[in-house]
Design a protein around this motif. Structure first.
Motif, PDB file in Angstrom:
ATOM      1  N   PRO A 124      23.266  37.583  40.711  1.00  0.00           N
ATOM      2  CA  PRO A 124      23.565  38.453  41.853  1.00  0.00           C
ATOM      3  C   PRO A 124      25.051  38.379  42.220  1.00  0.00           C
ATOM      4  O   PRO A 124      25.745  37.423  41.920  1.00  0.00           O
ATOM      5  N   GLY A 125      25.544  39.475  42.838  1.00  0.00           N
ATOM      6  CA  GLY A 125      26.947  39.527  43.265  1.00  0.00           C
ATOM      7  C   GLY A 125      27.135  38.989  44.670  1.00  0.00           C
ATOM      8  O   GLY A 125      26.169  38.604  45.341  1.00  0.00           O
ATOM      9  N   PRO A 126      28.396  38.966  45.139  1.00  0.00           N
ATOM     10  CA  PRO A 126      29.572  39.389  44.359  1.00  0.00           C
ATOM     11  C   PRO A 126      29.858  38.434  43.194  1.00  0.00           C
ATOM     12  O   PRO A 126      29.320  37.331  43.136  1.00  0.00           O
ATOM     13  N   TRP A 127      30.753  38.908  42.274  1.00  0.00           N
ATOM     14  CA  TRP A 127      30.994  38.160  41.048  1.00  0.00           C
ATOM     15  C   TRP A 127      32.479  37.810  40.904  1.00  0.00           C
ATOM     16  O   TRP A 127      33.362  38.502  41.435  1.00  0.00           O
ATOM     17  N   ARG A 128      32.717  36.737  40.182  1.00  0.00           N
ATOM     18  CA  ARG A 128      34.079  36.341  39.836  1.00  0.00           C
ATOM     19  C   ARG A 128      34.466  37.042  38.541  1.00  0.00           C
ATOM     20  O   ARG A 128      33.718  36.990  37.555  1.00  0.00           O
ATOM     21  N   LEU A 129      35.602  37.677  38.527  1.00  0.00           N
ATOM     22  CA  LEU A 129      36.096  38.290  37.302  1.00  0.00           C
ATOM     23  C   LEU A 129      36.722  37.207  36.443  1.00  0.00           C
ATOM     24  O   LEU A 129      37.683  36.547  36.857  1.00  0.00           O
ATOM     25  N   VAL A 130      36.139  37.007  35.265  1.00  0.00           N
ATOM     26  CA  VAL A 130      36.673  35.976  34.382  1.00  0.00           C
ATOM     27  C   VAL A 130      37.924  36.508  33.701  1.00  0.00           C
ATOM     28  O   VAL A 130      38.168  37.708  33.622  1.00  0.00           O
ATOM     29  N   GLY A 184      31.399  49.889  41.436  1.00  0.00           N
ATOM     30  CA  GLY A 184      31.993  48.581  41.695  1.00  0.00           C
ATOM     31  C   GLY A 184      33.370  48.698  42.324  1.00  0.00           C
ATOM     32  O   GLY A 184      34.085  49.684  42.108  1.00  0.00           O
ATOM     33  N   LYS A 185      33.747  47.665  43.089  1.00  0.00           N
ATOM     34  CA  LYS A 185      35.072  47.630  43.712  1.00  0.00           C
ATOM     35  C   LYS A 185      35.603  46.204  43.613  1.00  0.00           C
ATOM     36  O   LYS A 185      34.906  45.243  43.955  1.00  0.00           O
ATOM     37  N   VAL A 186      36.846  46.084  43.134  1.00  0.00           N
ATOM     38  CA  VAL A 186      37.479  44.780  42.973  1.00  0.00           C
ATOM     39  C   VAL A 186      38.318  44.481  44.211  1.00  0.00           C
ATOM     40  O   VAL A 186      39.111  45.306  44.651  1.00  0.00           O
ATOM     41  N   ARG A 187      38.119  43.279  44.766  1.00  0.00           N
ATOM     42  CA  ARG A 187      38.868  42.844  45.949  1.00  0.00           C
ATOM     43  C   ARG A 187      39.426  41.451  45.699  1.00  0.00           C
ATOM     44  O   ARG A 187      39.275  40.893  44.610  1.00  0.00           O
ATOM     45  N   GLY A 188      40.034  40.892  46.766  1.00  0.00           N
ATOM     46  CA  GLY A 188      40.531  39.514  46.690  1.00  0.00           C
ATOM     47  C   GLY A 188      41.553  39.320  45.597  1.00  0.00           C
ATOM     48  O   GLY A 188      41.362  38.468  44.725  1.00  0.00           O
ATOM     49  N   GLU A 189      42.601  40.143  45.637  1.00  0.00           N
ATOM     50  CA  GLU A 189      43.681  40.063  44.662  1.00  0.00           C
ATOM     51  C   GLU A 189      43.171  40.222  43.232  1.00  0.00           C
ATOM     52  O   GLU A 189      43.651  39.605  42.282  1.00  0.00           O
ATOM     53  N   GLY A 190      42.158  41.096  43.127  1.00  0.00           N
ATOM     54  CA  GLY A 190      41.684  41.447  41.804  1.00  0.00           C
ATOM     55  C   GLY A 190      40.795  40.437  41.141  1.00  0.00           C
ATOM     56  O   GLY A 190      40.580  40.498  39.934  1.00  0.00           O
ATOM     57  N   ARG A 191      40.244  39.494  41.898  1.00  0.00           N
ATOM     58  CA  ARG A 191      39.430  38.458  41.274  1.00  0.00           C
ATOM     59  C   ARG A 191      37.964  38.512  41.681  1.00  0.00           C
ATOM     60  O   ARG A 191      37.163  37.742  41.164  1.00  0.00           O
ATOM     61  N   GLU A 192      37.598  39.371  42.625  1.00  0.00           N
ATOM     62  CA  GLU A 192      36.204  39.432  43.074  1.00  0.00           C
ATOM     63  C   GLU A 192      35.683  40.862  42.914  1.00  0.00           C
ATOM     64  O   GLU A 192      36.371  41.833  43.248  1.00  0.00           O
ATOM     65  N   LEU A 193      34.456  40.968  42.449  1.00  0.00           N
ATOM     66  CA  LEU A 193      33.823  42.257  42.189  1.00  0.00           C
ATOM     67  C   LEU A 193      32.633  42.428  43.109  1.00  0.00           C
ATOM     68  O   LEU A 193      31.776  41.552  43.200  1.00  0.00           O
TER      69      LEU A 193
END
Length: 484
Positions: A124-130, A184-193
């Motif tokens: 489940p999200g939100p997710w960390r962008l690896v 989807g939307k990326v937040r947190g300086e591009g590290r959270e989805l």
């Protein structure tokens, strides 16, 4: 022609307007104006004309061997056995029949595949962008664009991870769904989805084996190889297919009166059947090895037929009993077995089918163009279908928009165009020497002896290019022999 036939006398204003059901780009292409023949008929050969309904068309002895139209088609279909199978590259198998079942050589898809551009996510999200940077230890499956199609398996995802992925790319181990780019939307300086809507387990992932598993039978033996079948075979792992051989056909166009170029002159006419027969026969699944022109010489015809190595020889003209009609005498000289000698059909009743030798046949077509087309559909099509193991088209019927005058004893084949799905409009210009009507047609209607009323259902014979559109460019043809 029957003088009372409404289709030979009606003006263009009397005919129903075409509609958008026609399979051709413009069904209004039907010619209008007076019915003119395509050219004179050789005076020394019997011509085929429709008599008034109460007058016999020929002496009874001339019809002694003629058989009913449906019986002739059945006889042609049963005259042969399918040819041996051959292995062909995919690009050469179009229009042939599968000689063995098409079984999948791999799972389809062969791995879990992304159905959308977006992110492969785990849990489940939100997710960390690896990280998507390529490292020396990486297999090269991740780039700054994410996981792309055509790469090896990516590194596994841990619960709560996400990585960009392209449509068709291999889903990494551990992924539980694909989140579409638009969701989807990326937040947190591009590290959270974050997802804008709920996603379910397995969403937008095409699981391995979803379409088929290795060994599944995709198509049975006898299925026609269409363009889509070629694509399916390629996807299932095939580079070549085992198909029934394509029958080899040689065409002999007979007659001293025929010109191959220029305008008619001095009693000579243009050959319409030489250009017509090769493409039509290829559309029926044949390989046309040659088209030869042979004059009105019995020895030349005997030599041409006896020297042919084709599975089927197709002749035009010379099938009646006139002074230059040499087909019957040639067959007797060769000891051929006559299978069909005349058919109760208009146009085209002098057509014939003979067995030259085991596995070799001759189809004799009348010389008039539309009569020859009738012979193609009556005898050549069923024979070639059996030889090539192509499936028989499913029979169907359509309601006639107008009444059709019948012949007293013969079946009639009338060019028609489709209207409103289940209706067929008869066309003019359907005399035995005419091609204008069938050039504008979608099909031929089978009109029984005695005719058919308006609204009556008639059996329909599709033309090869309106039925499936394949095979017209298959094979080769060589125009050799004869004089212009």
């Amino acid at each position: 022609m029957f003088n009372s036939d409404p289709f030979s006398e009606a003006s263009s204003a009397d005919r129903p307007a075409p509609d958008d059901r026609s399979r051709r780009p413009d069904s209004s292409a039907e010619p209008t104006g007076p019915a003119e023949p395509t050219g004179p008929t050789k005076s020394t050969r019997p011509t085929e004309v429709d008599p008034p309904a109460d007058v016999p068309d020929e002496a009874p002895e001339a019809r002694a061997h003629a058989i009913a139209w449906h019986a002739a088609r059945t006889a042609a279909a049963r005259a042969a056995q399918p040819l041996p199978s051959v292995v062909r590259p995919l690009g050469e198998a179009l229009g042939q029949a599968l000689a063995e079942p098409l079984a999948a050589l791999t799972d389809l898809p062969s791995f879990d595949t992304s159905a959308m551009d977006g992110w492969a996510v785990a849990g489940p999200g939100p997710w960390r962008l690896v990280s998507e940077d390529v490292t020396p230890e990486d297999t090269g499956t991740r780039t700054d664009a994410g996981i792309l199609a055509g790469h090896a398996e990516a590194a596994p995802l841990s619960d709560g991870d996400a990585v960009r992925i392209a449509t068709g790319a291999r889903v990494p181990p551990g992924a539980t769904a694909v989140l579409r780019s638009e969701h989807g939307k990326v937040r947190g300086e591009g590290r959270e989805l974050y997802a804008s809507r709920h996603i379910t387990q397995g969403q937008d992932i095409r699981p391995r084996g979803q379409e088929c598993r290795r060994g599944d039978v995709l198509l049975p033996a006898g299925a026609l190889v269409t363009p889509v079948v070629l694509g399916l075979a390629a996807a299932a792992g095939y580079d070549e297919l085992t198909v029934t051989s394509r029958p080899r056909v040689e065409v002999l166009v007979l007659g001293d009166e025929l010109l191959r170029a220029g305008l008619p002159h001095d009693g000579r006419i243009r050959d319409a059947l030489g250009p017509l027969l090769g493409p039509w026969l290829r559309a029926l699944g044949a390989e046309v090895v040659a088209t030869r022109h042979v004059g009105d010489d019995p020895e030349a015809l005997h030599t041409a037929v006896s020297a042919s190595t084709a599975d089927v020889v197709v002749t035009t003209g010379g099938t009646a009993a006139g002074p230059v009609d040499h087909v019957h005498p040639t067959l007797r000289r060769l000891g051929a077995e006559q299978l069909v000698d005349g058919v109760e059909v208009r146009p085209g009743h002098p057509m014939l089918l003979a067995r030259l030798a085991p596995g070799r046949y001759l189809v004799g077509l009348p010389g008039n163009p539309l009569a020859a087309v009738s012979g193609l559909l009556t005898l050549a099509e069923p024979l070639l279908r059996t030889l090539s193991a192509r499936p028989a088209p499913p029979p169907y019927r359509a309601r006639l928009t107008e009444a059709v005058q019948g012949h007293p004893v013969d079946t009639r084949l009338i060019p028609v165009v489709y209207q409103h799905g289940d209706r067929a409009r008869p066309l003019r210009f359907h005399g035995p020497a005419m091609l204008r009507g069938i050039a504008a047609a979608d099909a031929l209607a089978v009109v029984p002896p005695g005719g058919a009323d308006q609204g009556a259902e008639a059996e329909i014979l599709d033309l090869p290019w309106t039925a499936d559109g394949i095979g017209i460019s298959a094979g080769t043809t060589t125009d050799t022999g004869g004089t212009p």
